[in-house]
Motif scaffolding. Structure first.
Motif, PDB file in Angstrom:
ATOM      1  N   ASP A 243      54.425  82.285  39.489  1.00  0.00           N
ATOM      2  CA  ASP A 243      54.586  83.376  40.438  1.00  0.00           C
ATOM      3  C   ASP A 243      53.257  84.037  40.784  1.00  0.00           C
ATOM      4  O   ASP A 243      53.230  85.169  41.262  1.00  0.00           O
ATOM      5  CB  ASP A 243      55.546  84.422  39.871  1.00  0.00           C
ATOM      6  N   GLY A 244      52.145  83.343  40.559  1.00  0.00           N
ATOM      7  CA  GLY A 244      50.833  83.888  40.882  1.00  0.00           C
ATOM      8  C   GLY A 244      50.141  84.584  39.739  1.00  0.00           C
ATOM      9  O   GLY A 244      48.995  85.013  39.886  1.00  0.00           O
ATOM     10  N   ARG A 245      50.769  84.692  38.583  1.00  0.00           N
ATOM     11  CA  ARG A 245      50.142  85.351  37.437  1.00  0.00           C
ATOM     12  C   ARG A 245      49.214  84.393  36.696  1.00  0.00           C
ATOM     13  O   ARG A 245      49.449  83.179  36.671  1.00  0.00           O
ATOM     14  CB  ARG A 245      51.208  85.861  36.460  1.00  0.00           C
TER      15      ARG A 245
ATOM     16  N   ARG B 218      49.623  79.528  41.511  1.00  0.00           N
ATOM     17  CA  ARG B 218      49.489  79.935  42.910  1.00  0.00           C
ATOM     18  C   ARG B 218      50.664  80.784  43.376  1.00  0.00           C
ATOM     19  O   ARG B 218      50.528  81.616  44.261  1.00  0.00           O
ATOM     20  CB  ARG B 218      49.383  78.688  43.795  1.00  0.00           C
ATOM     21  N   GLY B 219      51.828  80.571  42.819  1.00  0.00           N
ATOM     22  CA  GLY B 219      53.011  81.230  43.324  1.00  0.00           C
ATOM     23  C   GLY B 219      53.595  80.475  44.504  1.00  0.00           C
ATOM     24  O   GLY B 219      52.969  79.569  45.069  1.00  0.00           O
ATOM     25  N   GLY B 220      54.809  80.847  44.875  1.00  0.00           N
ATOM     26  CA  GLY B 220      55.434  80.168  45.992  1.00  0.00           C
ATOM     27  C   GLY B 220      56.358  79.057  45.543  1.00  0.00           C
ATOM     28  O   GLY B 220      56.505  78.782  44.351  1.00  0.00           O
TER      29      GLY B 220
ATOM     30  N   THR C 177      50.660  81.911  27.021  1.00  0.00           N
ATOM     31  CA  THR C 177      50.726  83.350  26.769  1.00  0.00           C
ATOM     32  C   THR C 177      50.437  84.109  28.054  1.00  0.00           C
ATOM     33  O   THR C 177      49.501  83.771  28.788  1.00  0.00           O
ATOM     34  CB  THR C 177      49.709  83.757  25.688  1.00  0.00           C
ATOM     35  N   LEU C 178      51.236  85.144  28.293  1.00  0.00           N
ATOM     36  CA  LEU C 178      51.038  86.046  29.423  1.00  0.00           C
ATOM     37  C   LEU C 178      50.703  87.433  28.880  1.00  0.00           C
ATOM     38  O   LEU C 178      51.448  87.986  28.070  1.00  0.00           O
ATOM     39  CB  LEU C 178      52.298  86.118  30.290  1.00  0.00           C
ATOM     40  N   GLY C 179      49.572  87.993  29.337  1.00  0.00           N
ATOM     41  CA  GLY C 179      49.165  89.325  28.918  1.00  0.00           C
ATOM     42  C   GLY C 179      48.204  89.935  29.915  1.00  0.00           C
ATOM     43  O   GLY C 179      47.136  90.408  29.526  1.00  0.00           O
ATOM     44  N   ASP C 180      48.567  89.920  31.192  1.00  0.00           N
ATOM     45  CA  ASP C 180      47.655  90.385  32.239  1.00  0.00           C
ATOM     46  C   ASP C 180      47.778  91.882  32.538  1.00  0.00           C
ATOM     47  O   ASP C 180      47.174  92.376  33.494  1.00  0.00           O
ATOM     48  CB  ASP C 180      47.890  89.594  33.525  1.00  0.00           C
ATOM     49  N   LYS C 181      48.576  92.616  31.738  1.00  0.00           N
ATOM     50  CA  LYS C 181      48.735  94.074  31.866  1.00  0.00           C
ATOM     51  C   LYS C 181      49.339  94.488  33.198  1.00  0.00           C
ATOM     52  O   LYS C 181      49.191  95.623  33.623  1.00  0.00           O
ATOM     53  CB  LYS C 181      47.390  94.789  31.664  1.00  0.00           C
TER      54      LYS C 181
ATOM     55  N   LEU D 141      57.787  81.313  34.925  1.00  0.00           N
ATOM     56  CA  LEU D 141      56.964  80.107  34.885  1.00  0.00           C
ATOM     57  C   LEU D 141      57.887  78.924  34.653  1.00  0.00           C
ATOM     58  O   LEU D 141      58.645  78.893  33.679  1.00  0.00           O
ATOM     59  CB  LEU D 141      55.914  80.191  33.773  1.00  0.00           C
ATOM     60  N   GLU D 142      57.805  77.953  35.543  1.00  0.00           N
ATOM     61  CA  GLU D 142      58.627  76.751  35.451  1.00  0.00           C
ATOM     62  C   GLU D 142      57.721  75.557  35.172  1.00  0.00           C
ATOM     63  O   GLU D 142      56.700  75.375  35.838  1.00  0.00           O
ATOM     64  CB  GLU D 142      59.407  76.542  36.752  1.00  0.00           C
ATOM     65  N   ILE D 143      58.085  74.765  34.175  1.00  0.00           N
ATOM     66  CA  ILE D 143      57.271  73.631  33.732  1.00  0.00           C
ATOM     67  C   ILE D 143      58.088  72.358  33.867  1.00  0.00           C
ATOM     68  O   ILE D 143      59.227  72.284  33.391  1.00  0.00           O
ATOM     69  CB  ILE D 143      56.799  73.809  32.275  1.00  0.00           C
ATOM     70  N   ASP D 144      57.500  71.364  34.505  1.00  0.00           N
ATOM     71  CA  ASP D 144      58.160  70.063  34.661  1.00  0.00           C
ATOM     72  C   ASP D 144      57.821  69.155  33.480  1.00  0.00           C
ATOM     73  O   ASP D 144      58.717  68.611  32.825  1.00  0.00           O
ATOM     74  CB  ASP D 144      57.740  69.424  35.977  1.00  0.00           C
TER      75      ASP D 144
END
Length: 315
Positions: A206-208, A235-237, A276-280, A287-290
């Protein structure tokens, strides 16, 4: 007045000390306790040799003996024996075919390897999800199969508000990590990626910005929290993106702190990989992973992207 008397006494004591012989001088100093108390050494922020497990502030220490935590079950014991002896048989049979049960020619010519793919509920059991809720935070993370049960979908809500325990200053993270592979009798089993030099992912975010963490086997117990990290920019989208990251770009970190002493990742003993996500940036995320794989990029010849200290430099 008392300060003046103390000053006069100190001057008189010092005048007497100057006329004493050396042996008696030491005895006099010891008796009068004129030496200043020794100052404690300054603490330097570095990776300590002895580290304990994390305990949430305010929680009492668990002093339960290890043997009291063991649960005895006869039926599970029989199932465990069957499982471990089947794994042991596989360990003895596979090497006769070739490395990792593949023919030697196929192993030598292999340029791409699919390590993780998400094609059913069984593949989800290889992963674990956690967040700062374990330390009193408010973030939430969930893992489920995507559309048509062909992808892995990680979603939740990030909240950087620290818990009100009086000690924790920072919060706000969500992570997804693969489980440690185990051989027979619960021995560690490692991934051998020494024939490859690039990590290959197919993701849709999602762009993060995310952080990819790879944990390798270490020699010493105080290095158990060492991970090699690099950034994953989504990138998101609605479109998928194929991401290739050379292993030479991963840098060494310990409990979130980048280390000065850097060295390359040991690709022959890989334990786990995580995101890990920690962008405040508080709010929902996904997040989708194939799939997650490794490949051999012959155009990439870099061994390590960061400065390495020479321990025994040439004269």
């Amino acid at each position: 007045m008392s300060n003046c008397i103390v000053g006069i006494n100190i001057k008189m004591s010092m005048s007497r000390i100057t006329y004493l012989p050396p042996a008696r001088l030491l005895w006099y100093i010891h008796q009068r306790q004129l030496l200043l108390p020794s100052l404690p050494p300054l603490s330097v922020a570095r990776r300590t040799v002895i580290q304990g497990e994390y305990r949430r502030p305010g929680q009492p220490k668990d002093n339960t003996p290890p043997w009291k935590k063991i649960k005895f079950d006869f039926s599970k014991g029989v199932e465990g024996i069957k499982k471990h002896f089947a794994l042991l048989k596989k360990e003895f049979v596979d090497p006769w075919t070739g490395p990792e049960g593949k023919p030697i020619i196929e192993h030598m010519q292999e340029q791409n390897r699919l390590v993780w793919e998400f094609r059913g509920p069984e593949s989800m059991e290889q992963w674990t999800v956690s967040s700062d809720r374990e330390i009193g935070g408010q973030s939430e993370a969930y893992l489920k199969l995507g559309r048509n049960n062909n992808t892995c979908f990680l979603y939740g809500t990030l909240c950087s508000t620290p818990p009100r325990d009086g000690e924790t200053r920072y919060s706000g993270y969500c992570t997804m990590r693969s489980k440690q592979q185990l051989a027979s009798f619960d021995r560690k089993k490692h991934f051998d990626w020494s024939s490859f030099n690039t990590l290959h992912l197919r993701v849709r975010g999602d762009g993060r910005p995310w952080m990819i963490n790879i944990a390798a086997e270490t020699y010493f117990s105080h290095q158990k929290d060492d991970v090699y990290s690099y950034f994953l920019y989504t990138r998101g989208g609605p479109y998928w993106q194929d991401v290739k990251i050379p292993f030479s770009k991963f840098f060494l970190a310990h409990r979130g702190r980048i280390q000065d002493d850097q060295h390359p990742l040991w690709l022959d003993k890989i334990n786990t990989i995580g995101f890990t996500l920690g962008d405040k940036a508080d709010g929902p995320f996904q997040l989708e992973i194939d799939f997650i794989g490794v490949c051999k990029d012959y155009a990439h010849t870099e061994e390590f992207a960061y400065e390495v200290y020479k321990r025994n430099p040439e004269v």
